[in-house]
Write a protein that holds these residues in place. Structure first.
Motif, PDB file in Angstrom:
ATOM      1  N   LEU A  93       0.838  -1.206   0.000  1.00 23.83           N
ATOM      2  CA  LEU A  93       0.000   0.000   0.000  1.00 23.83           C
ATOM      3  C   LEU A  93       0.869   1.250   0.000  1.00 23.83           C
ATOM      4  N   ILE A  94       1.941   1.223   0.775  1.00 23.17           N
ATOM      5  CA  ILE A  94       2.845   2.374   0.845  1.00 23.17           C
ATOM      6  C   ILE A  94       3.509   2.622  -0.502  1.00 23.17           C
ATOM      7  N   VAL A  95       4.026   1.573  -1.114  1.00 23.87           N
ATOM      8  CA  VAL A  95       4.699   1.722  -2.406  1.00 23.87           C
ATOM      9  C   VAL A  95       3.719   2.170  -3.474  1.00 23.87           C
ATOM     10  N   CYS A  96       2.526   1.611  -3.456  1.00 18.65           N
ATOM     11  CA  CYS A  96       1.496   2.008  -4.419  1.00 18.65           C
ATOM     12  C   CYS A  96       1.177   3.496  -4.282  1.00 18.65           C
ATOM     13  N   ALA A  97       1.011   3.954  -3.052  1.00 20.20           N
ATOM     14  CA  ALA A  97       0.600   5.342  -2.815  1.00 20.20           C
ATOM     15  C   ALA A  97       1.720   6.347  -3.023  1.00 20.20           C
ATOM     16  N   GLU A  98       2.954   5.956  -2.737  1.00 19.64           N
ATOM     17  CA  GLU A  98       4.038   6.937  -2.664  1.00 19.64           C
ATOM     18  C   GLU A  98       5.101   6.834  -3.760  1.00 19.64           C
ATOM     19  N   HIS A  99       5.016   5.870  -4.677  1.00 18.40           N
ATOM     20  CA  HIS A  99       6.155   5.673  -5.580  1.00 18.40           C
ATOM     21  C   HIS A  99       6.428   6.878  -6.481  1.00 18.40           C
ATOM     22  N   THR A 100       5.392   7.577  -6.906  1.00 19.21           N
ATOM     23  CA  THR A 100       5.661   8.752  -7.756  1.00 19.21           C
ATOM     24  C   THR A 100       6.259   9.891  -6.935  1.00 19.21           C
ATOM     25  N   ASN A 101       5.894   9.979  -5.664  1.00 19.43           N
ATOM     26  CA  ASN A 101       6.498  10.998  -4.800  1.00 19.43           C
ATOM     27  C   ASN A 101       7.989  10.721  -4.598  1.00 19.43           C
ATOM     28  N   ILE A 102       8.353   9.455  -4.452  1.00 24.67           N
ATOM     29  CA  ILE A 102       9.766   9.120  -4.288  1.00 24.67           C
ATOM     30  C   ILE A 102      10.529   9.411  -5.580  1.00 24.67           C
ATOM     31  N   HIS A 103       9.913   9.122  -6.715  1.00 21.58           N
ATOM     32  CA  HIS A 103      10.583   9.404  -7.991  1.00 21.58           C
ATOM     33  C   HIS A 103      10.930  10.884  -8.123  1.00 21.58           C
TER      34      HIS A 103
END
Length: 410
Positions: free
Chosen positions: A299-309
């Motif tokens: 859930l964390i990776v799904c929600a935040e991956h574009t923010n990390i990019h």
């Protein structure tokens, strides 16, 4: 009474691999003989015994006859008159249907050694289609031995397709599906597990959220592979090179589920796919009874991956808020797992496999700086109630700003 080493131990020995577990089959014996020899019976569905010294499993030779639906719908017959070949023919793949006697001789009635040499995963008999779990097992073996060059025999894949279409897979329990999926996550090539399930039609039945990604386009300038499903396979493969952690590998496989529900008129863009993906991750994990730690990271990776990019573009306070959202202060290991999955996402594109991903080190450095802020001086300074949290967040954002400034300077 004669005892044979069977299954994976024989297979992996012939492949020159380390043998982790040894299973045995006993021909010509009945349960009381085993008990008289000091064995402990543990099998409920059929006679299985633990050796009095090694504690290794010894099963009486048995036959199985289909008597119901699913992988539990079998009538088992175990008696002294069951031969070794009758026991071996009920197994799934020829490479798992070999036995070794006490003198070291290999008994191979279904040409398993020939299939090992040909790097071929081939079913033993037509009875393969009676057990739907075997579709997932073959996919897992394909993932486990992909780096050795193994492939699924065309005739076996045809059987798997027929089984997927028949509706038999619906008899599989969530626990058994997850067990096979989880085992694939610890293999060399978890992507091959998903790919094999897709080729067999099983992915559509068992994991429709992932299957829906295939055929959905993305902008070619960012994704030369274009297809969202192909990207997911590339990310799954990349994640296995980035991390041994099955939670990271699992999260990487689910990071883009939201793109499977993007309206066609919006293709190839996928606005807000992160938000839409959250519902799908929850849905899939609930249905397959995925452990909470796996679900939460996904859930964390799904929600935040574009923010990390785009982490280097974010304001310090925005990045601090992200750490809040993922509960990083109490579970700091989540930060590294998140950035590792995101690095796999970035590199899981054709031509991007070896690209640098400075966002990972940057986010980790920001978190380390923010984590170092001590709340005790804030309390000592007289802050109370909600003001403590506000001041703590401000100082954490300042710490992140210092890292950001240093990054600009460098």
């Amino acid at each position: 009474m004669e005892t044979f080493l069977v299954g994976g131990a024989v297979r992996d020995t012939l492949l020159g691999l380390t043998v982790k577990d040894r299973d045995w089959v006993v021909v010509g014996a009945h349960p009381q003989q085993m008990l008289d020899l000091g064995y402990t019976q543990v099998g409920q569905d059929f006679p299985v015994f633990l050796h009095p010294e090694t504690r290794e499993e010894h099963a009486l030779a048995r036959t199985e006859r289909k008597s119901g639906s699913g992988y539990t719908g079998f009538t088992v017959y175990a008696a002294p008159d069951v031969t070794l070949e009758q026991d071996l023919i009920r197994r799934d793949l020829t490479i798992n249907a070999m036995a070794q006697d006490a003198k070291g001789n290999i008994h191979d009635p279904f040409n398993g050694q020939q299939d090992l040499e040909a790097k071929r995963l081939r079913h033993v008999s037509a009875a393969f289609s009676e057990d739907p779990l075997r579709v997932l097992r073959v996919a897992r073996f394909a993932a486990r031995y992909a780096n050795l060059g193994f492939h699924v025999a065309p005739e076996t894949l045809t059987l798997m397709i027929d089984m997927s279409v028949s509706g038999e897979l619906s008899a599989l329990t969530a626990e058994r599906v997850w067990q096979e999926w989880h085992k694939s996550l610890t293999s060399e090539r978890p992507d091959v597990f998903l790919e094999t399930l897709r080729f067999s039609g099983a992915l559509h039945v068992i994991m429709p959220e992932i299957d829906a990604l295939f055929g959905v386009p993305q902008p070619e300038q960012h994704h030369p592979e274009i297809d969202c499903g192909i990207h997911t396979l590339l990310v799954a493969k990349q994640a296995a090179t980035e991390s041994d952690d099955p939670e990271v590998r699992f999260a990487a496989q689910l990071h883009d589920l939201g793109k499977g529900t993007t309206p066609k008129e919006e293709w190839p863009r996928h606005i807000a796919h992160e938000k839409r993906g959250i519902k799908l991750v929850k849905q899939l994990c609930h249905r397959l009874k995925v452990p909470n730690s796996y679900r939460d990271l996904a859930l964390i990776v799904c929600a935040e991956h574009t923010n990390i990019h785009r982490a280097m573009e974010l304001k310090p306070s925005t990045l601090t808020n992200l750490f809040d959202r993922i509960d990083a202060w109490r579970k700091p290991e989540r930060v590294e797992k998140l950035v590792t999955a995101c690095r796999a996402d970035s590199r899981g594109r054709i031509g991007f496999e070896d690209n640098a991903y400075p966002q990972a080190d940057y986010v980790l450095a920001c978190f380390t700086a923010a984590q170092a802020v001590d709340v005790k001086p804030i309390v000592t300074a007289g802050y109370k109630g909600a003001d403590i949290k506000a001041e703590l967040n401000r100082q954490r954002a300042e710490a992140v700003a210092s890292v950001k400034a240093q990054q600009v300077t460098d």
